[in-house]
Design a protein around this motif. Structure first.
Motif, PDB file in Angstrom:
ATOM      1  N   GLY A 117      -0.235  -6.494   1.365  1.00 54.33           N
ATOM      2  CA  GLY A 117      -1.532  -7.159   1.337  1.00 54.33           C
ATOM      3  C   GLY A 117      -1.429  -8.656   1.105  1.00 54.33           C
ATOM      4  N   ARG A 118      -0.205  -9.170   1.066  1.00 52.58           N
ATOM      5  CA  ARG A 118      -0.006 -10.597   0.800  1.00 52.58           C
ATOM      6  C   ARG A 118      -0.028 -11.422   2.071  1.00 52.58           C
ATOM      7  N   ARG A 119      -0.523 -12.621   1.919  1.00 49.47           N
ATOM      8  CA  ARG A 119      -0.564 -13.595   3.012  1.00 49.47           C
ATOM      9  C   ARG A 119       0.702 -14.437   2.950  1.00 49.47           C
ATOM     10  N   VAL A 120       1.308 -14.689   4.090  1.00 49.83           N
ATOM     11  CA  VAL A 120       2.516 -15.512   4.149  1.00 49.83           C
ATOM     12  C   VAL A 120       2.302 -16.707   5.075  1.00 49.83           C
ATOM     13  N   LEU A 145      10.548 -15.349   2.967  1.00 46.36           N
ATOM     14  CA  LEU A 145       9.623 -14.305   3.402  1.00 46.36           C
ATOM     15  C   LEU A 145       9.511 -13.222   2.326  1.00 46.36           C
ATOM     16  N   LEU A 146      10.652 -12.746   1.832  1.00 39.94           N
ATOM     17  CA  LEU A 146      10.641 -11.683   0.828  1.00 39.94           C
ATOM     18  C   LEU A 146       9.980 -12.131  -0.471  1.00 39.94           C
ATOM     19  N   GLU A 147      10.157 -13.398  -0.850  1.00 36.74           N
ATOM     20  CA  GLU A 147       9.483 -13.936  -2.036  1.00 36.74           C
ATOM     21  C   GLU A 147       7.973 -13.940  -1.836  1.00 36.74           C
ATOM     22  N   GLN A 148       7.535 -14.412  -0.669  1.00 39.28           N
ATOM     23  CA  GLN A 148       6.097 -14.471  -0.416  1.00 39.28           C
ATOM     24  C   GLN A 148       5.464 -13.079  -0.367  1.00 39.28           C
ATOM     25  N   LEU A 149       6.234 -12.088   0.059  1.00 35.98           N
ATOM     26  CA  LEU A 149       5.738 -10.712   0.079  1.00 35.98           C
ATOM     27  C   LEU A 149       5.804 -10.054  -1.291  1.00 35.98           C
ATOM     28  N   GLY A 150       6.446 -10.714  -2.262  1.00 37.50           N
ATOM     29  CA  GLY A 150       6.564 -10.162  -3.603  1.00 37.50           C
ATOM     30  C   GLY A 150       7.661  -9.135  -3.743  1.00 37.50           C
TER      31      GLY A 150
END
Length: 141
Positions: free
Chosen positions: A99-102, A130-135
């Motif tokens: 549900g995260r915006r990147v 990318l993986l950081e922004q997706l959590g």
């Protein structure tokens, strides 16, 4: 404006229009694709590449920062924007929807044949970002 630039602009329009037939159809079947964790021929990977990103981020859009060309080679500097509402079925791992915006900067190097079809497609982006922004990966610090 040169041909490589115009072809990159058209491919970006096809991507942003979510037009799989036009985007995948821009590759020669023997075109080489490469990116983080992926490499092979278009016959094997163009549909897979499309699905990885479009299925995971159905609202995605590519924002062009710059396009550069040298003969039949075009370089796209851009940002990928999207919300991960579907699973990302990347090679070797599936990332459930977060549900995260990147916002992911990337560079794409394409080479084209005389008919305007892609012969080489190489994507560069920071997978850790990318993986950081997706959590999925903890942010350092």
């Amino acid at each position: 404006m040169g041909e490589a630039r115009a072809l990159l602009e058209q491919n970006t329009k096809s991507w942003n229009a979510h037009d799989s037939a036009a985007w995948v159809g821009s590759f020669r079947p023997d075109a080489e694709l490469a990116g983080p964790g992926v490499s092979g021929s278009a016959a094997d990977l163009a549909d897979t590449f499309w699905s990885i990103w479009q299925d995971a981020f159905p609202d995605n859009e590519v924002h062009v920062v710059g396009i550069f060309e040298d003969g039949a080679t075009g370089i796209l500097q851009a940002e990928f924007h999207g919300t991960q509402t579907g699973p990302m079925n990347a090679p070797g791992q599936t990332i459930p929807a977060t549900g995260r915006r990147v916002t992911l900067p990337f560079v794409l190097v394409n080479r084209f044949d005389d008919g305007g079809r892609t012969t080489h497609f190489t994507l560069y982006f920071d997978r850790a970002e990318l993986l950081e922004q997706l959590g999925v990966l903890p942010v350092p610090g």
